[in-house]
Design a protein around this motif. Sequence first.
Motif, PDB file in Angstrom:
ATOM      1  N   ALA A 154      -6.672 -21.572  23.514  1.00 22.22           N
ATOM      2  CA  ALA A 154      -5.336 -20.977  23.623  1.00 22.22           C
ATOM      3  C   ALA A 154      -5.153 -19.848  22.625  1.00 22.22           C
ATOM      4  O   ALA A 154      -4.531 -18.823  22.932  1.00 22.22           O
ATOM      5  CB  ALA A 154      -4.272 -22.047  23.411  1.00 22.22           C
ATOM      6  N   ALA A 155      -5.705 -20.011  21.404  1.00 24.21           N
ATOM      7  CA  ALA A 155      -5.584 -18.963  20.395  1.00 24.21           C
ATOM      8  C   ALA A 155      -6.366 -17.714  20.799  1.00 24.21           C
ATOM      9  O   ALA A 155      -5.891 -16.585  20.624  1.00 24.21           O
ATOM     10  CB  ALA A 155      -6.074 -19.471  19.043  1.00 24.21           C
ATOM     11  N   ILE A 156      -7.558 -17.904  21.357  1.00 23.01           N
ATOM     12  CA  ILE A 156      -8.341 -16.748  21.811  1.00 23.01           C
ATOM     13  C   ILE A 156      -7.626 -16.040  22.951  1.00 23.01           C
ATOM     14  O   ILE A 156      -7.570 -14.805  23.014  1.00 23.01           O
ATOM     15  CB  ILE A 156      -9.755 -17.193  22.245  1.00 23.01           C
ATOM     16  CG1 ILE A 156     -10.520 -17.779  21.055  1.00 23.01           C
ATOM     17  CG2 ILE A 156     -10.535 -16.012  22.829  1.00 23.01           C
ATOM     18  CD1 ILE A 156     -11.808 -18.460  21.443  1.00 23.01           C
ATOM     19  N   ASN A 157      -7.055 -16.811  23.869  1.00 23.99           N
ATOM     20  CA  ASN A 157      -6.302 -16.213  24.966  1.00 23.99           C
ATOM     21  C   ASN A 157      -5.104 -15.434  24.446  1.00 23.99           C
ATOM     22  O   ASN A 157      -4.759 -14.367  24.968  1.00 23.99           O
ATOM     23  CB  ASN A 157      -5.842 -17.301  25.931  1.00 23.99           C
ATOM     24  CG  ASN A 157      -5.199 -16.739  27.172  1.00 23.99           C
ATOM     25  OD1 ASN A 157      -5.720 -15.815  27.809  1.00 23.99           O
ATOM     26  ND2 ASN A 157      -4.042 -17.266  27.527  1.00 23.99           N
ATOM     27  N   ALA A 158      -4.463 -15.945  23.405  1.00 20.73           N
ATOM     28  CA  ALA A 158      -3.327 -15.234  22.800  1.00 20.73           C
ATOM     29  C   ALA A 158      -3.773 -13.910  22.207  1.00 20.73           C
ATOM     30  O   ALA A 158      -3.110 -12.884  22.386  1.00 20.73           O
ATOM     31  CB  ALA A 158      -2.682 -16.111  21.729  1.00 20.73           C
ATOM     32  N   ILE A 159      -4.903 -13.916  21.496  1.00 17.60           N
ATOM     33  CA  ILE A 159      -5.422 -12.688  20.892  1.00 17.60           C
ATOM     34  C   ILE A 159      -5.700 -11.647  21.968  1.00 17.60           C
ATOM     35  O   ILE A 159      -5.346 -10.470  21.836  1.00 17.60           O
ATOM     36  CB  ILE A 159      -6.700 -12.991  20.073  1.00 17.60           C
ATOM     37  CG1 ILE A 159      -6.349 -13.832  18.852  1.00 17.60           C
ATOM     38  CG2 ILE A 159      -7.387 -11.702  19.643  1.00 17.60           C
ATOM     39  CD1 ILE A 159      -7.551 -14.360  18.097  1.00 17.60           C
ATOM     40  N   ASN A 160      -6.332 -12.080  23.059  1.00 18.79           N
ATOM     41  CA  ASN A 160      -6.613 -11.161  24.163  1.00 18.79           C
ATOM     42  C   ASN A 160      -5.327 -10.635  24.794  1.00 18.79           C
ATOM     43  O   ASN A 160      -5.193  -9.450  25.100  1.00 18.79           O
ATOM     44  CB  ASN A 160      -7.444 -11.868  25.235  1.00 18.79           C
ATOM     45  CG  ASN A 160      -8.882 -12.049  24.830  1.00 18.79           C
ATOM     46  OD1 ASN A 160      -9.438 -11.231  24.109  1.00 18.79           O
ATOM     47  ND2 ASN A 160      -9.492 -13.123  25.282  1.00 18.79           N
ATOM     48  N   SER A 161      -4.371 -11.531  24.997  1.00 17.91           N
ATOM     49  CA  SER A 161      -3.147 -11.173  25.715  1.00 17.91           C
ATOM     50  C   SER A 161      -2.285 -10.181  24.952  1.00 17.91           C
ATOM     51  O   SER A 161      -1.550  -9.391  25.560  1.00 17.91           O
ATOM     52  CB  SER A 161      -2.331 -12.435  26.014  1.00 17.91           C
ATOM     53  OG  SER A 161      -3.057 -13.332  26.830  1.00 17.91           O
ATOM     54  N   LEU A 162      -2.365 -10.196  23.632  1.00 14.52           N
ATOM     55  CA  LEU A 162      -1.476  -9.364  22.831  1.00 14.52           C
ATOM     56  C   LEU A 162      -1.654  -7.874  23.072  1.00 14.52           C
ATOM     57  O   LEU A 162      -0.727  -7.101  22.848  1.00 14.52           O
ATOM     58  CB  LEU A 162      -1.672  -9.668  21.338  1.00 14.52           C
ATOM     59  CG  LEU A 162      -0.953 -10.918  20.855  1.00 14.52           C
ATOM     60  CD1 LEU A 162      -1.316 -11.221  19.411  1.00 14.52           C
ATOM     61  CD2 LEU A 162       0.555 -10.764  21.006  1.00 14.52           C
ATOM     62  N   ASP A 163      -2.835  -7.463  23.502  1.00 17.73           N
ATOM     63  CA  ASP A 163      -3.022  -6.040  23.751  1.00 17.73           C
ATOM     64  C   ASP A 163      -2.761  -5.659  25.202  1.00 17.73           C
ATOM     65  O   ASP A 163      -2.857  -4.497  25.565  1.00 17.73           O
ATOM     66  CB  ASP A 163      -4.440  -5.601  23.348  1.00 17.73           C
ATOM     67  CG  ASP A 163      -4.560  -4.092  23.274  1.00 17.73           C
ATOM     68  OD1 ASP A 163      -3.764  -3.466  22.567  1.00 17.73           O
ATOM     69  OD2 ASP A 163      -5.437  -3.533  23.963  1.00 17.73           O
ATOM     70  N   PHE A 164      -2.457  -6.634  26.050  1.00 18.18           N
ATOM     71  CA  PHE A 164      -2.136  -6.312  27.438  1.00 18.18           C
ATOM     72  C   PHE A 164      -0.786  -5.612  27.469  1.00 18.18           C
ATOM     73  O   PHE A 164       0.161  -6.041  26.807  1.00 18.18           O
ATOM     74  CB  PHE A 164      -2.098  -7.587  28.284  1.00 18.18           C
ATOM     75  CG  PHE A 164      -2.007  -7.330  29.755  1.00 18.18           C
ATOM     76  CD1 PHE A 164      -3.142  -7.040  30.494  1.00 18.18           C
ATOM     77  CD2 PHE A 164      -0.779  -7.364  30.406  1.00 18.18           C
ATOM     78  CE1 PHE A 164      -3.062  -6.802  31.855  1.00 18.18           C
ATOM     79  CE2 PHE A 164      -0.693  -7.122  31.760  1.00 18.18           C
ATOM     80  CZ  PHE A 164      -1.839  -6.830  32.486  1.00 18.18           C
ATOM     81  N   PRO A 165      -0.666  -4.522  28.207  1.00 16.93           N
ATOM     82  CA  PRO A 165       0.595  -3.759  28.211  1.00 16.93           C
ATOM     83  C   PRO A 165       1.801  -4.633  28.537  1.00 16.93           C
ATOM     84  O   PRO A 165       1.813  -5.367  29.521  1.00 16.93           O
ATOM     85  CB  PRO A 165       0.360  -2.710  29.305  1.00 16.93           C
ATOM     86  CG  PRO A 165      -1.125  -2.534  29.343  1.00 16.93           C
ATOM     87  CD  PRO A 165      -1.693  -3.894  29.062  1.00 16.93           C
ATOM     88  N   GLY A 166       2.811  -4.563  27.661  1.00 16.39           N
ATOM     89  CA  GLY A 166       4.050  -5.269  27.901  1.00 16.39           C
ATOM     90  C   GLY A 166       4.149  -6.659  27.312  1.00 16.39           C
ATOM     91  O   GLY A 166       5.190  -7.309  27.424  1.00 16.39           O
ATOM     92  N   VAL A 167       3.060  -7.137  26.676  1.00 13.68           N
ATOM     93  CA  VAL A 167       3.110  -8.448  26.022  1.00 13.68           C
ATOM     94  C   VAL A 167       3.648  -8.261  24.611  1.00 13.68           C
ATOM     95  O   VAL A 167       3.068  -7.533  23.808  1.00 13.68           O
ATOM     96  CB  VAL A 167       1.724  -9.119  25.984  1.00 13.68           C
ATOM     97  CG1 VAL A 167       1.791 -10.431  25.210  1.00 13.68           C
ATOM     98  CG2 VAL A 167       1.227  -9.374  27.404  1.00 13.68           C
ATOM     99  N   ILE A 168       4.768  -8.920  24.295  1.00 16.44           N
ATOM    100  CA  ILE A 168       5.438  -8.759  23.001  1.00 16.44           C
ATOM    101  C   ILE A 168       5.017  -9.842  22.022  1.00 16.44           C
ATOM    102  O   ILE A 168       4.691  -9.564  20.873  1.00 16.44           O
ATOM    103  CB  ILE A 168       6.969  -8.777  23.177  1.00 16.44           C
ATOM    104  CG1 ILE A 168       7.407  -7.747  24.221  1.00 16.44           C
ATOM    105  CG2 ILE A 168       7.666  -8.537  21.843  1.00 16.44           C
ATOM    106  CD1 ILE A 168       7.092  -6.318  23.840  1.00 16.44           C
TER     107      ILE A 168
END
Length: 333
Positions: A130-144
Amino acid sequence: MVPSRSRVSNRTRFAATAVVVELAMCLACICMRGKALRTTIRIHSPSTISSSRLRHTRSKYDTMSRVVGLRRKFSSRQTVPSQMIGCRATEEGVENQDAVEKGLDVSDFLAVHEFFTVKEGEEENFAQAAAINAINSLDFPGVIRFDVLQSEANPGQFVVVKVFQDWNIPKDLEETEFYTTFQEISANMLLKPSETLRMRVVFPFKPKNWVYQNLDDDIEQEVYCQHTTVRIREGRETQFIMMTLANARGSIVEDGVARFDILQFIDDPQQFMLVKVFESPEAEDDFSVSSEQRRWIRICEETELLASPIGTAKFSNIFPLEVGNWKYVSQLA
């Protein structure tokens, strides 16, 4: 916190499992958007992690240490995958945050709380994935935001708190390679499918109080999160929002109170979620007897605002670790 029955007895086996999860997620990142991105995979042995990061249990320590290693690896300036750059507090990141704030309206934000029930013995593996997925998701456009929390009462219960710039982003995010990989990896760890709650943002008003401020902050500590659910009588929503805004604004200026977010359920506008984050157990205790909180409870009771009893769940942070990423930038909010 994770009880003794779920502690990892074989540190070598734990490290190997963690590496498999990390490699799978990193390979998904490399394939994202069809680009051949370069990355350096550095393995952090649990035995080399500083003992200063020891949490209340050994298993919590192992999880936290692995996430710290992942964050530092992806924040390195050497061969950083392009989709990780937003996780670093570089000058470019600060400029991006300023630009983001100018173009954002929190009334358009969507908050999603996703709840996971994990099989006994899989708590560590799920926390890392879940932490790795969070790190990846943070740079996806629009993820705050993309917070990963673990229940204090039941270590098999996790909640991922996501905040998006608009309501269309979750669907696009779930179609990415790395997110699909997370879903595939985590599926066998769960006792049942995850459940989600969708909410609109009421408070804080300033976009910069939602954006992560500094993922390279060296101050790493456990924070104490309270998720309070409140159901209001029909037609009393505005009154409740106004009195809760007063409580939030009065509380966040107190020492140790990092956040006091107000969210309203989209499918049930009479239902609210109050997300409070404290820097210490003492700050949490002080809040519960503060004049602001006692006044809020008294008004709720005297005006018969509540349609049902208040519910509270407590969590600790898996990601982010840095206390600076939980605090409001502006206490004016």
